[in-house]
Design a protein around this motif. Structure first.
Motif, PDB file in Angstrom:
ATOM      1  N   PRO A   1       3.752  66.330 -27.838  1.00 22.37           N
ATOM      2  CA  PRO A   1       5.197  66.297 -27.560  1.00 22.37           C
ATOM      3  C   PRO A   1       5.623  64.882 -27.175  1.00 22.37           C
ATOM      4  N   LYS A   2       6.886  64.585 -27.329  1.00 23.66           N
ATOM      5  CA  LYS A   2       7.367  63.230 -27.059  1.00 23.66           C
ATOM      6  C   LYS A   2       7.220  62.853 -25.585  1.00 23.66           C
ATOM      7  N   THR A   3       6.982  63.845 -24.737  1.00 25.39           N
ATOM      8  CA  THR A   3       6.820  63.551 -23.306  1.00 25.39           C
ATOM      9  C   THR A   3       5.455  62.925 -22.999  1.00 25.39           C
ATOM     10  N   ILE A   4       4.491  63.013 -23.940  1.00 20.34           N
ATOM     11  CA  ILE A   4       3.167  62.417 -23.727  1.00 20.34           C
ATOM     12  C   ILE A   4       3.173  61.005 -24.304  1.00 20.34           C
ATOM     13  N   ASP A   5       2.854  60.033 -23.456  1.00 20.84           N
ATOM     14  CA  ASP A   5       2.920  58.639 -23.883  1.00 20.84           C
ATOM     15  C   ASP A   5       1.526  58.078 -24.165  1.00 20.84           C
ATOM     16  N   GLN A   6       1.489  56.779 -24.495  1.00 18.79           N
ATOM     17  CA  GLN A   6       0.231  56.117 -24.841  1.00 18.79           C
ATOM     18  C   GLN A   6      -0.770  56.182 -23.691  1.00 18.79           C
ATOM     19  N   LYS A   7      -0.272  56.168 -22.466  1.00 22.72           N
ATOM     20  CA  LYS A   7      -1.162  56.208 -21.296  1.00 22.72           C
ATOM     21  C   LYS A   7      -1.979  57.491 -21.262  1.00 22.72           C
ATOM     22  N   GLN A   8      -1.351  58.624 -21.635  1.00 25.39           N
ATOM     23  CA  GLN A   8      -2.070  59.897 -21.637  1.00 25.39           C
ATOM     24  C   GLN A   8      -3.131  59.912 -22.751  1.00 25.39           C
ATOM     25  N   VAL A   9      -2.777  59.348 -23.914  1.00 22.82           N
ATOM     26  CA  VAL A   9      -3.746  59.249 -25.021  1.00 22.82           C
ATOM     27  C   VAL A   9      -4.934  58.392 -24.587  1.00 22.82           C
ATOM     28  N   LEU A  10      -4.651  57.297 -23.889  1.00 20.96           N
ATOM     29  CA  LEU A  10      -5.715  56.426 -23.384  1.00 20.96           C
ATOM     30  C   LEU A  10      -6.629  57.189 -22.431  1.00 20.96           C
ATOM     31  N   THR A  11      -6.046  58.018 -21.600  1.00 18.02           N
ATOM     32  CA  THR A  11      -6.850  58.819 -20.658  1.00 18.02           C
ATOM     33  C   THR A  11      -7.796  59.753 -21.411  1.00 18.02           C
ATOM     34  N   TYR A  12      -7.288  60.401 -22.470  1.00 20.85           N
ATOM     35  CA  TYR A  12      -8.153  61.278 -23.275  1.00 20.85           C
ATOM     36  C   TYR A  12      -9.317  60.476 -23.879  1.00 20.85           C
ATOM     37  N   CYS A  13      -8.999  59.309 -24.424  1.00 25.30           N
ATOM     38  CA  CYS A  13     -10.043  58.469 -25.032  1.00 25.30           C
ATOM     39  C   CYS A  13     -11.089  58.066 -23.998  1.00 25.30           C
ATOM     40  N   GLN A  14     -10.651  57.700 -22.816  1.00 32.01           N
ATOM     41  CA  GLN A  14     -11.582  57.295 -21.757  1.00 32.01           C
ATOM     42  C   GLN A  14     -12.502  58.453 -21.361  1.00 32.01           C
ATOM     43  N   LYS A  15     -11.944  59.660 -21.291  1.00 25.71           N
ATOM     44  CA  LYS A  15     -12.761  60.830 -20.945  1.00 25.71           C
ATOM     45  C   LYS A  15     -13.800  61.121 -22.031  1.00 25.71           C
ATOM     46  N   ILE A  16     -13.401  60.955 -23.309  1.00 22.23           N
ATOM     47  CA  ILE A  16     -14.342  61.175 -24.425  1.00 22.23           C
ATOM     48  C   ILE A  16     -15.436  60.110 -24.388  1.00 22.23           C
ATOM     49  N   HIS A  17     -15.056  58.870 -24.130  1.00 23.84           N
ATOM     50  CA  HIS A  17     -16.027  57.777 -23.958  1.00 23.84           C
ATOM     51  C   HIS A  17     -17.078  58.160 -22.923  1.00 23.84           C
ATOM     52  N   GLN A  18     -16.581  58.557 -21.759  1.00 20.05           N
ATOM     53  CA  GLN A  18     -17.480  58.828 -20.638  1.00 20.05           C
ATOM     54  C   GLN A  18     -18.380  60.024 -20.924  1.00 20.05           C
ATOM     55  N   ALA A  19     -17.815  61.036 -21.546  1.00 15.92           N
ATOM     56  CA  ALA A  19     -18.614  62.226 -21.869  1.00 15.92           C
ATOM     57  C   ALA A  19     -19.706  61.889 -22.882  1.00 15.92           C
ATOM     58  N   ALA A  20     -19.370  61.071 -23.883  1.00 15.15           N
ATOM     59  CA  ALA A  20     -20.375  60.659 -24.879  1.00 15.15           C
ATOM     60  C   ALA A  20     -21.505  59.893 -24.211  1.00 15.15           C
ATOM     61  N   LYS A  21     -21.160  59.070 -23.225  1.00 13.83           N
ATOM     62  CA  LYS A  21     -22.177  58.286 -22.515  1.00 13.83           C
ATOM     63  C   LYS A  21     -23.021  59.186 -21.601  1.00 13.83           C
ATOM     64  N   ASP A  22     -22.349  60.096 -20.889  1.00 10.56           N
ATOM     65  CA  ASP A  22     -23.055  60.931 -19.912  1.00 10.56           C
ATOM     66  C   ASP A  22     -23.936  61.992 -20.561  1.00 10.56           C
ATOM     67  N   TYR A  23     -23.406  62.681 -21.574  1.00 11.14           N
ATOM     68  CA  TYR A  23     -24.102  63.832 -22.134  1.00 11.14           C
ATOM     69  C   TYR A  23     -24.919  63.512 -23.387  1.00 11.14           C
TER      70      TYR A  23
END
Length: 343
Positions: free
Chosen positions: A47-69
């Motif tokens: 939705p238009k209410t989600i900005d680039q910052k939220q997308v960045l947060t998702y990417c960071q979480k995927i990064h960390q999960a790939a590293k951890d698991y």
């Protein structure tokens, strides 16, 4: 892959699909898909209410999960936003274009296409250091590893410095690989060495670090070609130095220089200079002067030519320069030498 075999990449891509499915809510995305042997892609429906910052947060979480698991390193490329589903092809292309910038930025990066879009049009022309390449290829012909390494480092440095866009860097590196392979063919490198070029091309496409690309080209292509052509290179050096000596002996009384010999033999003058010094342990200019000195002594002993005539015939613009050089070498003037030789 952190040291793992490339063959296992499919398993990890599947695992990343699952990570994405768990981290990004189902109502905000389509099903993740494997895009290529090293890329997994997910079309987001935000939705238009989600900005680039939220997308960045998702990417960071995927990064960390790939590293951890999974104990692997991943990078994320994020496209511009599009309003229509039919534009998802453009979104995928945007994201892949963004990922090309891993080569400039390194491993484990998150790159938004919006951040690099302004650079694409301004840096689309490939800049290629032809002079540095020529020096490097001449070094490969000589077989001197220290010179090869230094000149190779310089040509890669210029490629990276002159090209800001990863795609133009890739193009310039491919051009360099082509030149190395062509030289290998001319020098008679064995088939196995030349086959390495396929692996090197793939390395350039897959690597996330310019340092690794530079090492791959040098270790997998340059060194094998040099090693397999060394004997032939040594023969070529001997042949070239012999030709240069012959030209000196035949043309000593003409306006002779390293550049004129390079033109006759169709080689780079700097390369011929290195070849001559390596084979005869004396630089070309000194050899030419010493040979002309021997001719001058012969003429002083056997002819009645004046010192001025001898100097002119040996391409000295001023007879005084000839006299000074002669005295420096023989500790006597040409006139004194002639007098002693006839006593």
């Amino acid at each position: 892959m952190c040291g793992r075999e490339t063959a296992t990449s499919d398993i990890f891509l599947l695992a990343i699909e699952n990570l994405v499915s768990e981290i990004i809510p189902a109502n905000l995305r389509f099903q993740p898909i494997i895009s290529s042997q090293e890329t997994q892609g997910t079309i987001l429906k935000l939705p238009k209410t989600i900005d680039q910052k939220q997308v960045l947060t998702y990417c960071q979480k995927i990064h960390q999960a790939a590293k951890d698991y999974l104990r692997i390193k991943i990078s994320c490329g994020v496209s511009q936003s599009y309003d229509r589903l039919v534009e998802t092809k453009l979104a995928v292309d945007n994201a892949k274009e963004a990922l090309h910038y891993r080569m400039n930025l390194g491993e484990e990066v998150i790159i938004f296409f919006d951040d690099i879009a302004a650079q694409l049009d301004n840096n689309a022309i490939v800049q290629y250091p032809r002079e540095a390449e020529s020096t490097f290829l001449d070094a490969m012909r000589s077989g001197e590893l220290a010179t090869i390494k230094a000149s190779y480092t310089e040509v890669v440095r210029e490629i990276i410095h002159e090209n800001k866009n990863p795609l133009t860097i890739e193009s310039a590196l491919f051009k360099l690989i082509n030149s190395i392979v062509q030289l290998g063919q001319l020098l008679g490198a064995d088939h196995t060495s030349l086959q390495n070029s396929r692996k090197v091309y793939q390395s350039v496409l897959n690597q996330t670090s310019l340092v690794k690309v530079e090492q791959s080209i040098y270790q997998e292509l340059v060194l094998p070609i040099v090693e397999t052509t060394q004997a032939k290179t040594d023969r070529e050096i001997r042949s070239l130095s012999e030709k240069m000596v012959l030209i000196v002996h035949q043309q000593y009384d003409q306006d002779l220089s390293l550049d004129s010999i390079a033109e006759q033999l169709h080689y780079n003058a700097n390369y011929l200079s290195n070849v001559f010094k390596k084979e005869l342990s004396i630089n070309f200019a000194d050899y030419l002067q010493n040979y002309r000195l021997q001719i001058a002594k012969k003429w002083l002993r056997e002819t009645d030519m004046t010192i001025k005539e001898i100097a002119a015939n040996l391409q000295y613009t001023n007879s005084q320069n000839f006299i000074r050089f002669f005295k420096k070498k023989e500790q006597m003037t040409p006139g004194e030498y002639r007098k002693r030789s006839k006593e």
